[in-house]
Design an enzyme around this catalytic site. Structure first.
Site, PDB file in Angstrom:
ATOM      1  N   ASP A 296       0.874  -1.167   0.000  1.00 37.64           N
ATOM      2  CA  ASP A 296       0.000   0.000   0.000  1.00 37.64           C
ATOM      3  C   ASP A 296       0.915   1.222   0.000  1.00 37.64           C
ATOM      4  O   ASP A 296       2.130   1.124   0.141  1.00 37.64           O
ATOM      5  CB  ASP A 296      -0.952  -0.017   1.204  1.00 37.64           C
TER       6      ASP A 296
HETATM    7  C1  GLC Z   1      -4.273   4.298  -0.540  1.00 45.12           C
HETATM    8  C2  GLC Z   1      -5.130   3.111  -0.174  1.00 45.12           C
HETATM    9  C3  GLC Z   1      -5.099   2.002  -1.174  1.00 45.12           C
HETATM   10  C4  GLC Z   1      -4.953   2.582  -2.565  1.00 45.12           C
HETATM   11  C5  GLC Z   1      -3.579   3.222  -2.648  1.00 45.12           C
HETATM   12  C6  GLC Z   1      -3.334   3.891  -3.993  1.00 45.12           C
HETATM   13  O1  GLC Z   1      -3.587   4.779   0.581  1.00 45.12           O
HETATM   14  O2  GLC Z   1      -4.925   2.536   1.108  1.00 45.12           O
HETATM   15  O3  GLC Z   1      -6.308   1.240  -1.021  1.00 45.12           O
HETATM   16  O4  GLC Z   1      -5.074   1.576  -3.547  1.00 45.12           O
HETATM   17  O5  GLC Z   1      -3.344   4.147  -1.605  1.00 45.12           O
HETATM   18  O6  GLC Z   1      -4.196   4.973  -4.153  1.00 45.12           O
END
Ligand code: GLC
Length: 754
Positions: A296
């Site tokens: 993440d």
């Molecule tokens: C965010 C979210 C994740 C998402 C990623 C990219 O912090 O936790 O679900 O896919 O960043 O945007």
């Protein structure tokens, strides 16, 4: 002699090497007639350690070409990294034109020309926005979710994207958590069937009208963040992991998900990104996951913040050694991995294994053979918001809205109504309509509730009263306006709720009650004595206890996407008979959270209504009931259904239990309707305590007025089993209780003994 002959022979040999062998040797990975594995291994063998680290490096791109980027040093640096082969994927680079321009740089201006994977959060639609996933799950129609995901993929891939960060399958029982909207509620089976459906819908057959799915956020029960507070600590047992939180991820892996995403939170005291138990022991070794993982956002670097790594190099090392792979936006991998390998701290074999999987998917999507097959701007223009997509979004919206109350058949309103009052700021606010995860969905394209009613009733006079301010307060003037317009209205639709701006990540709320001004507006309407319906626009179950006392009818509309207003109007004025059932309990108060149907009995259970002399030293609150306002599986229809008794017959053996449970369901109302017949079971005595109910099957049946159907459920040994704390399946003899009904509370019961 030998010295002169040998070089001569080598020289001659060169002229006799068959041309295709020379071609193959030089460009095996570019030879599309060879198996993907061969091409992967050939390319891997040509890559430097830095280039390998590059494939594990994902950056958020934004606009990288054109004058805007040219003057931005940060953006220029990303292109430098691209040309140096130090980037394997970009997120947030959008549109056929932009992705094509950037892909051209990667393919034509880097040493090996390895194409990029373009990724984006396509959660519930790309430009045509569908209902939030939580609402979609309330249809109990996985096929509908699969279709929605397929349409989202078609739109997103036409815009140059290869990969979505969805479906999110973090089961949760806490509506305070802003991300409850992204999941499929409190039940493992519902989450599992929707996980698989969305993976199928997004991925299809991996052609250029589909996307790689990315099931998130593996695997540490992010939805169990303490107190529903975003990014908070998670501390659940392995027993809970195996029985409650893991099944949806497993269903997604079994459905063939190409990728998964690490979560932000700790699990068993170790960050998900550096958690070997989750990533290697469970995901790769036990479940046989062959795809790849992406972190993440900066979650690799956050291993330091959590307190499990001293510095960026150690964070990178711990993530890779745990089995994690691609690094979203923290850059600890690209900065440190080559040296970690050179220092012998990370085996090259682990790096090669990770890089191979990423290359595999780039070959699988055909990016090496035609890197620009996703770059058709004409196709993009024709695909986005296609009429068929919008129609599907409308159908999904009306199928997802839950009718919670309908006293004295207040609804449906007559379509011949002449004067309709639509009250409440959210009734006509495009700005508050969509959620944080609405991708490229535009507020200006949203059909509001007011617009939807006007679309359906072109001859009616639709008046509007704002009722309350964006801050949730109201004024005497606003209330007077509501009162005045109510006087001349035949029917009244009052919309309350929570703005879509507070729906999604980093949007936890500690108060889920309607704002005071919204309640003032409802009390004003109540005082008019006119029939009215309350439409709730919110991305999570609100505390509707006070609304329930005032409103003759309540339609929980969730956040229904681009065509939300049309979907709601179809229900309110009877063109569609509501069939949705909530997949998450509605608490009577925030203090009651978490409240969920599949709870354990405890040693001192309490059931509302049990109030007796010895009902003091039991598991209950002194100031609120124990049951939710609306239970899991609840939802009303404009017709009614009657259930017979459960008939059970054994169709198994002494060594393998199997039953057929059947029940008749009758439509006792005066119009056709759909009923979601739910089958639950309980194992009242086992080596581990089991929930008082567990949903094990369901069947959505359509019945004409007066029609009866016998609904059958086959109960197999898997349904009767559970996991112990080590993830071993356990099936034990004894009594089992079966329940069937139209929700988790009002059920018929039968017992068997195996
Ligand atoms: C965010 C979210 C994740 C998402 C990623 C990219 O912090 O936790 O679900 O896919 O960043 O945007």
């Amino acid at each position: 002699m030998k010295r002169t002959i040998l070089p001569l022979l080598c020289l001659l040999a060169i002229f006799f090497i068959p041309s295709n062998a020379a071609a193959q040797t030089d460009y095996t990975y570019k030879n599309k007639s060879l198996p993907i594995e061969t091409r992967v291994q050939d390319l891997l063998g040509r890559m430097t350690l830095e280039e390998k680290a590059g494939q594990l490096n994902q950056l958020s791109g934004g606009v990288l070409t054109g004058p805007q980027a040219a003057n931005d040093p940060g953006q220029k640096d990303k292109l430098v990294q691209l040309r140096a082969g130090k980037v394997g994927s970009l997120l947030n680079v959008l549109g056929a034109q932009q992705t094509c321009a950037v892909q051209k740089i990667a393919v034509e201006e880097s040493r090996l020309g390895i194409p990029l994977l373009f990724a984006y959060d396509v959660i519930h639609g790309y430009k045509t926005i569908f209902p939030i996933p939580l609402a979609e799950a309330c249809t109990w129609e996985p096929a509908m979710a699969e279709k929605a995901a397929s349409i989202a993929a078609k739109e997103a891939s036409s815009a140059g994207l290869h990969w979505t960060f969805a479906p999110m399958m973090d089961l949760t029982r806490d509506p305070r958590w802003g991300r409850v909207m992204e999941g499929s509620g409190e039940d493992p089976l519902i989450n599992s069937v929707f996980a698989a459906a969305r993976v199928r819908g997004f991925q299809g057959n991996f052609d250029n009208q589909h996307l790689l799915a990315c099931v998130k956020h593996f695997g540490g029960a992010y939805g169990a963040s303490e107190a529903g507070k975003e990014y908070n600590t998670v501390d659940v047992s392995r027993y809970a992991f195996w029985n409650t939180y893991a099944p949806p991820y497993k269903a997604a892996v079994d459905a063939g998900a190409a990728t998964l995403m690490n979560g932000f939170n700790i699990f068993d005291g170790i960050p998900s990104s550096s958690n070997k138990f989750l990533v290697t022991d469970v995901l790769k070794n036990r479940w046989g996951f062959k795809g790849f993982l992406v972190s993440d956002w900066a979650s690799f670097r956050e291993i330091i913040t959590h307190g499990q790594a001293e510095d960026r190099a150690e964070a990178a090392m711990k993530a890779i050694l745990a089995g994690s792979e691609m690094d979203m936006e923290s850059r600890v991998i690209i900065e440190n991995l080559p040296q970690l390998v050179k220092d012998g701290k990370v085996p090259l074999s682990m790096v090669d294994a990770a890089v191979s999987k990423i290359l595999y998917w780039k070959f699988k999507l055909g990016l090496f053979d035609d890197p620009y097959s996703y770059c058709d701007e004409k196709k993009e223009a024709a695909t986005l918001m296609a009429p068929a997509h919008l129609d599907a979004a409308r159908d999904a919206a009306r199928k997802s809205m839950v009718l919670l109350k309908n006293d004295n058949k207040t609804l449906p309103f007559s379509k011949s109504a002449k004067n309709v009052l639509v009250a409440g700021l959210f009734a006509d606010s495009q700005d508050d309509a969509l959620d944080f995860w609405c991708a490229q969905g535009q507020a200006k394209d949203v059909v509001t509730y007011r617009k939807g009613i006007a679309n359906l009733l072109p001859k009616a006079s639709i008046s509007y009263a704002q009722g309350y301010e964006a801050n949730g307060k109201t004024t005497a003037k606003l209330l007077a306006d509501v009162n005045k317009k109510a006087g001349s209205a035949d029917v009244i639709v009052a919309v309350i709720g929570i703005t879509g701006k507070l729906a999604g990540e980093a949007r936890s709320l500690a108060d889920l009650s309607p704002a005071p001004g919204q309640m003032e507006m409802l009390r004003t309407l109540k005082a008019t004595g006119k029939p009215f319906v309350v439409v709730v626009h919110a991305s999570r179950p609100m505390v509707l206890t006070e609304v329930e006392k005032l409103a003759p009818a309540i339609l929980n509309a969730w956040i229904g996407g681009t065509r939300m207003g049309d979907g709601a109007a179809d229900i309110l004025f009877g063109d569609y008979n509501p069939s949705a059932k909530t997949v998450i309990s509605f608490p009577v108060a925030v203090g009651q959270i978490p409240v969920y149907y599949n709870a354990y009995n405890t040693g001192r259970p309490h059931r509302d209504g049990d109030e007796g002399p010895d009902d003091f030293w039991v598991s209950r609150y002194r100031d609120i009931p124990g049951s939710p306002l609306y239970p899991f599986g609840f939802g009303l229809s404009y017709t009614s259904f009657e259930y017979g008794e459960i008939a059970v017959k054994s169709i198994g053996t002494q060594t393998e239990p199997k039953y057929e449970a059947s029940i008749s369901v009758k439509n006792t109302g005066n119009r056709e309707g759909e009923e979601i017949v739910q089958f639950y079971l309980r194992d009242p005595v086992a080596s581990y305590v089991r929930p008082v109910k567990e949903l094990k099957a369901f069947d959505k049946v359509s019945l004409k007025s007066g029609e009866s159907k016998t609904v059958k459920f086959t109960v197999d040994k898997d349904m009767l089993s559970y996991f112990d704390e080590n993830g071993n399946k356990v099936l034990e003899p004894g009594k089992f209780e079966f329940f069937v009904g139209g929700n988790s509370r009002d059920v018929k019961k039968a017992e068997v003994r195996w």
